[in-house]
Design a protein around this motif. Structure first.
Motif, PDB file in Angstrom:
ATOM      1  N   PHE A 179      68.385  32.978  92.077  1.00 52.92           N
ATOM      2  CA  PHE A 179      69.290  32.094  91.594  1.00 52.92           C
ATOM      3  C   PHE A 179      69.447  30.746  92.514  1.00 52.92           C
ATOM      4  O   PHE A 179      69.423  29.941  91.702  1.00 52.92           O
ATOM      5  CB  PHE A 179      70.810  32.904  91.630  1.00 52.92           C
ATOM      6  N   VAL A 192      69.851  19.902  83.937  1.00 55.10           N
ATOM      7  CA  VAL A 192      70.146  20.199  85.424  1.00 55.10           C
ATOM      8  C   VAL A 192      71.355  21.217  85.105  1.00 55.10           C
ATOM      9  O   VAL A 192      72.244  21.149  84.475  1.00 55.10           O
ATOM     10  CB  VAL A 192      70.569  18.816  86.002  1.00 55.10           C
ATOM     11  N   ARG A 193      71.212  22.202  86.174  1.00 50.20           N
ATOM     12  CA  ARG A 193      72.052  23.108  86.201  1.00 50.20           C
ATOM     13  C   ARG A 193      72.393  23.522  87.501  1.00 50.20           C
ATOM     14  O   ARG A 193      71.713  23.650  88.718  1.00 50.20           O
ATOM     15  CB  ARG A 193      71.538  24.399  85.610  1.00 50.20           C
ATOM     16  N   PHE A 194      73.760  23.705  87.848  1.00 48.08           N
ATOM     17  CA  PHE A 194      74.219  24.472  89.140  1.00 48.08           C
ATOM     18  C   PHE A 194      73.927  23.242  90.281  1.00 48.08           C
ATOM     19  O   PHE A 194      74.129  23.765  91.519  1.00 48.08           O
ATOM     20  CB  PHE A 194      73.714  25.573  89.440  1.00 48.08           C
TER      21      PHE A 194
ATOM     22  N   LEU C  23      80.014  32.637  88.523  1.00 45.52           N
ATOM     23  CA  LEU C  23      78.676  31.963  88.323  1.00 45.52           C
ATOM     24  C   LEU C  23      78.045  32.231  86.903  1.00 45.52           C
ATOM     25  O   LEU C  23      77.469  31.568  86.439  1.00 45.52           O
ATOM     26  CB  LEU C  23      77.584  32.447  89.139  1.00 45.52           C
ATOM     27  N   ARG C  26      79.785  30.237  84.189  1.00 40.17           N
ATOM     28  CA  ARG C  26      79.215  28.806  84.590  1.00 40.17           C
ATOM     29  C   ARG C  26      77.866  28.725  83.775  1.00 40.17           C
ATOM     30  O   ARG C  26      77.490  27.890  82.881  1.00 40.17           O
ATOM     31  CB  ARG C  26      78.926  28.684  85.970  1.00 40.17           C
ATOM     32  N   ALA C  27      77.037  29.936  84.126  1.00 38.00           N
ATOM     33  CA  ALA C  27      75.742  29.896  83.497  1.00 38.00           C
ATOM     34  C   ALA C  27      75.686  29.831  82.060  1.00 38.00           C
ATOM     35  O   ALA C  27      74.710  29.014  81.536  1.00 38.00           O
ATOM     36  CB  ALA C  27      74.842  31.245  83.918  1.00 38.00           C
ATOM     37  N   TYR C  30      75.979  26.437  80.213  1.00 35.08           N
ATOM     38  CA  TYR C  30      74.847  25.410  80.084  1.00 35.08           C
ATOM     39  C   TYR C  30      73.926  25.704  78.474  1.00 35.08           C
ATOM     40  O   TYR C  30      74.035  26.766  78.215  1.00 35.08           O
ATOM     41  CB  TYR C  30      73.902  25.478  81.068  1.00 35.08           C
TER      42      TYR C  30
END
Lengths: 499, 330, 154
Positions: A179, A192-194, C23, C26-27, C30
């Motif tokens: 991850f 763009v992620r995280f 998480l 959040r995932a 997107y």
């Protein structure tokens, strides 16, 4: 053939220059320092010395850069064995058994084995580079997106054997590593992620920065808290070291397997020495008669990991020199160095610059010999490190960790990232979560995601044709077979252990 | 306790000592002649890439003209964003400059949110190299000419697999603009750099690749790859037989993706210093040894001074603005 | 001891499950075509951490032993003092680098923490710090041409 022999003859003559030999020695010393300091990687060592070679003849400059590449790949083992902190990502597996050996008072033996293993792996891989480069390069090109993806999955299957003590925690650690690696831009869409606005994370968590935090900081905490089990004094490196080095030849099959794994992984563009050492370690563990010893100071573990990561050196130069396609980051930098010296990598290289190329390849043989005495000499003094009082060693390691994580990209942001990962590493150690699966995940994550996305895009999004493609490609089938075998052996072991 | 006090005292003395030095140092540095120490050039990409090799090559030859060494400092990350951000915030003392690459810089600024640098944060010293985009296929490909590609893509919409550096790169932009003007639709597959994209082509994973000329040169000279079309108005020496877009398709396709590599400094650097740097770079661009080696590496050197380079940025930014919506369509 | 480690494991798995769940949420925020892999990973991690939580709950020790754990809690500070101090010192050091400059803050940090964690004669500590800086300067600055972080002073 004719090109080969005339090249060896002419290259050999170029190499005999005393200045070249001196540069190899100097490069080796420098490479060992760079490799053993966490944060300074082989890539950096070579890149930083490219300008120094401007004033030299191409043969000399390349011999110097090659010597750094060989010795820095080896030297990361020294800090892994003595301090439980890997010098480069490729030495992560070495510490699994190297450090327990130190705790048992066998640091001298561990260093002797890693040195000998590195030299053998490096030497054999240069042989492959010298005689088998063209066919091996064609093999490298057979790797497409789906093969890379399967290779990443195969790598992930190693997590199981890295976390036998607690499978669930190991798997979580591995997944979290994957991850962290895919944080940032999606490799195809660019979304763009995280990243939470941190541009340094656009290409995933930087591996070396993470490695420094993950290992250095928890180690400092444990030595300063006095929680570390007493490390037994080792008899100094030097006495009987030759005999200890010869011990590797009790494990001939292991050496050969690790070397082959290193060469193959090295050839595949984009896969690096850390993958090679993880795979070889796993392979050694599964095929060993004493697999119970792994993780508790098994000499075989040290040998496998160190032999494989040095065997990558020769492998990675195969596609770099013959096709102009670098096998990993270090060989990309070396290629850049070649070009600045006016050499054009690719098929014409061996004909147009025959003498220089062969002198470079031959110099790598010399480098692999030279780092043995130099490495042992330096290690002899490094062994004293573990006798240093904790209150002096601890702050110094922090100082190095901060400098190392800054120096990679000259970025203070990455120092903070290192500290955050340091906290994570401390908590993982505290709650008995293995850290190696996380490192493996970090190495493989972006490869797994990117290559799967590419493979899907190449077949226009049809899952069916992707599976069909995998089942009709021989390389894919072999990798699938290896993955299943590895998983099956892991499950069998678990079942047997439970009775 | 006493011991600790003593340490504290010693530390304070040390700080005072160091501080007194620091107070003196700047006044010594502000002497009139420039440069008096090596100049650092930030390359916002990893070592071994196109910008890196160009600047390292320049560094090899610039010392006599500049009077000091040029040190290449790689600061990769986020496709250049990290390095350019660092350059925009660097001390404007003339000792930190950085490599620029158009249109990548502009693409980052216009396609991403929250980019901390702006195009006005830099003074453009010069442009050094042009690196146009080409279409290449394997030497034994079924596609003989660029027209064959267009015919195939028209007959099989979305089926043509094209490898290229990406995503959101200058290569992809050029390809998308070309596809739009040629009224074809293809499947652009992003690879992490031109190197991996060409490897995929060599391994026959894709039908063709869009790439910068300089990355493809070794493979073209080695006989493994064949260039089909050059997206630039002028012919390039290294591939003199390859038709330009105009010749191949009969229509004008802007060379929007062509990489223009140069150097820039933070915006507050003094004008005299910029002039000194411009002169030194110009001297390198005219030195025969440099040109010879650049040519053998397939780098097309075209020197443009500070004013021209600044105009070029504005011009390219307008073009990018016009075509950037193509990234969204897909 | 068993009760103590039970509490520790339970706390750990609760926190991990919570983080994984966050998480995952959040995932899924997107766009789909860019987050398939993160979605898969976060969901897997959440499932694994639930298994971890279940295991921790199952290993609950007897009530009698649980009382013992209450007593041990008071020792939280003593067992976590060292890590906290080290993080604090390091954080101060990193901030100091950016404000004061590399050389001064490194000397301050090295000498300060050596004095704090052990008893050494001043010349030993200054000697070692000076040696460290000399190595950094020679290797990183002179030889490799790296630039140290820019602070107000050195």
């Amino acid at each position: 053939m004719e090109v080969l022999f005339s090249g060896i003859a002419k290259g050999g003559l170029l190499l005999l220059d005393p200045m070249t030999l001196f540069l190899i020695l100097a490069g080796t010393v420098f490479g060992i320092i760079v490799g053993s300091l966490p944060g300074l990687t082989s890539t950096m060592g070579v890149a930083l010395l490219v300008p120094v070679t401007f004033g030299m003849s191409p043969a000399m400059g390349l011999a110097l850069l090659g010597a750094i590449y060989c010795s820095s790949t080896y030297a990361g083992a020294i800090s892994a064995i003595l301090l439980n902190i890997p010098g480069t990502p490729a030495n992560c597996c070495t510490l699994l058994d190297g450090y327990p050996m130190t705790q048992k008072g066998e640091s001298g033996r561990a260093i002797a084995l890693s040195t000998a293993g590195s030299a053998v792996g490096g030497f054999l891989s240069i042989f492959a580079l010298l005689f088998l480069a063209p066919p091996l390069a064609e093999f490298a090109l057979k790797f497409g997106a789906q093969e890379y993806f399967l290779l990443a999955i195969f790598g992930v299957s190693v997590i199981a054997s890295l976390s036998e003590r607690n499978m669930i925690k190991g798997l979580i650690s591995g997944c979290f590593g994957l991850f962290l690696s895919i944080v940032g831009m999606h490799p195809l869409t660019g979304n763009v992620r995280f990243t939470f606005g941190i541009a340094e994370l656009y290409n995933g968590l930087p591996l070396v920065v993470a490695l420094i935090g993950l290992y250095s900081i928890p180690e400092v905490i444990s030595i300063l808290s006095g929680r570390q089990e007493a490390v037994k004094q080792s008899r100094s490196v030097g006495r009987g070291v030759f005999g200890q080095m010869m011990e590797i030849f009790h494990h001939k099959i292991l050496l050969l397997r690790a070397t082959v794994i290193g060469i193959i992984v090295g050839i595949i563009p984009g896969a690096g020495s850390s993958i090679a050492s993880f795979v070889a370690y796993d392979d050694a563990k599964r095929s060993s008669k004493n697999s119970g010893m792994f993780g508790k100071g098994s000499p075989e573990g040290v040998i496998a990991s160190e032999t494989a990561n040095n065997a990558v050196v020769g492998g990675s130069l195969v596609p770099a020199l013959t096709l102009g396609v670098p096998g990993n980051a270090v060989s990309a930098v070396l290629l850049g160095g070649l070009m600045i010296h006016g050499l054009k990598p690719g098929p014409v290289l061996f004909i147009e610059n025959n003498a220089i190329v062969y002198s470079f390849i031959l110099s790598l043989f010399v480098s692999n010999l030279v780092f043995v005495p130099v490495g042992l000499f330096i290690a002899r003094y490094c062994v004293r490190l573990i006798e240093t009082p904790a209150s002096i060693l601890g702050p110094l390691v922090v100082g190095l960790a901060v400098m190392g994580s800054y120096a990679i990209n000259m970025s203070m942001v990455e120092v903070w990232i290192m500290m955050a990962i340091g906290l994570l590493g401390y908590l993982m150690k505290e709650f008995d979560v293995p850290r190696e699966p996380l490192v493996l995940g970090l190495v493989l994550g972006s490869m797994a995601e990117g290559e799967l996305a590419r493979a899907m895009s190449l077949v226009h999004g049809s899952v069916l044709s992707l599976i069909q493609g995998m089942l009709t490609s021989p390389i894919s089938l072999i990798i699938i077979g290896l993955t299943l075998l590895s998983l099956w052996q892991g499950i069998k072991k678990q079942l047997l252990a439970r009775g | 306790m006493n011991g600790q006090k003593r340490i504290l005292g010693t530390l304070l003395a040390l700080v005072a000592f160091v501080a007194s030095f620091a107070a003196v140092a700047p006044s010594m540095a502000s002497a009139a002649d420039y440069p008096t120490k090596p100049v650092v050039a930030i390359v916002p990409f990893s070592p071994g890439g196109g910008n890196d090799i160009l600047l390292r090559l320049v560094a090899k030859y610039i010392t006599p003209a500049l009077g000091e060494a040029l040190i290449v400092e790689n600061k990769p990350g986020a496709g250049g964003q990290v390095g350019w951000t660092a350059l925009s915030k660097a001390r404007a003392d003339g000792y930190t400059i950085g490599a620029t690459s158009l249109p990548s810089m502009i693409l980052i600024k216009s396609l991403r949110e929250d980019v901390p640098f702006s195009l006005d944060d830099f003074q453009y010293i010069c442009n050094f190299q042009v690196d146009p985009i080409i279409w290449v296929v394997n030497a034994d490909s079924q596609f003989g000419t660029a027209r064959d590609i267009v015919d195939f893509a028209k007959a099989n919409p979305k089926k043509l697999n094209v490898a290229g550096d990406g995503p959101q790169s200058n290569v992809q932009l050029q390809h998308l603009v070309a596809a739009k003007l040629l009224e074809i639709s293809s499947n652009f597959v992003s690879y992490s750099g031109s190197g991996p994209a060409l490897t995929a082509l060599l391994g026959k994973q894709v039908d063709m690749a869009a790439t910068t000329l300089s990355s493809a040169i070794p493979h073209i000279e080695g006989g493994r790859l064949r260039p089909l079309v050059l997206f630039y108005s002028a012919k390039m020496e290294a591939i003199a037989d390859t038709p330009t877009a105009k010749e191949a398709f009969g229509i004008e396709i802007p060379s929007i993706g062509m990489a223009l590599r140069g150097v820039a400094a933070p915006k507050d650097v003094k004008a005299e210093q910029i002039a000194t740097l411009e002169k030194a770079f110009k001297a390198v661009a005219e030195s025969p040894e440099f040109l010879e080696q650049a040519e053998s590496l397939g780098l097309a050197i075209q020197f443009m001074g500070s004013q021209e380079s600044t105009a070029l940025v504005t011009e390219t930014a307008a073009l990018v603005e016009q075509y950037k919506s193509l990234f969204e369509e897909k | 001891m068993a009760a103590n480690s039970y509490k520790k494991e339970l706390g750990f798995s609760v926190v991990v499950t919570g983080i994984c769940a966050l998480l995952t949420i959040r995932a899924f925020s997107y766009p789909g075509d860019s987050s398939q892999f993160p979605r898969f990973l976060t969901v897997t991690m959440t499932l694994l951490s639930i298994v971890l939580l279940a295991r921790a709950l199952r290993s609950r020790p007897d009530q009698a032993e649980a009382g013992e754990a209450e007593q041990k809690r008071s020792s939280f500070w003593t067992s976590h003092k060292m890590p906290l101090l080290i993080f604090l010192l390091t954080a101060l050091y990193v901030v100091a680098i950016q404000v004061i400059g590399y050389f001064t803050s490194t000397v301050l940090f090295l000498v300060g923490s050596m004095a704090f964690f052990g008893r050494h004669r001043p010349w030993v500590m200054f000697g070692i710090s000076a040696l460290f800086l000399a190595v950094i300067y020679a290797l990183f600055v002179r030889f490799l041409g790296l630039r140290l972080p820019e602070g107000l002073l050195f």
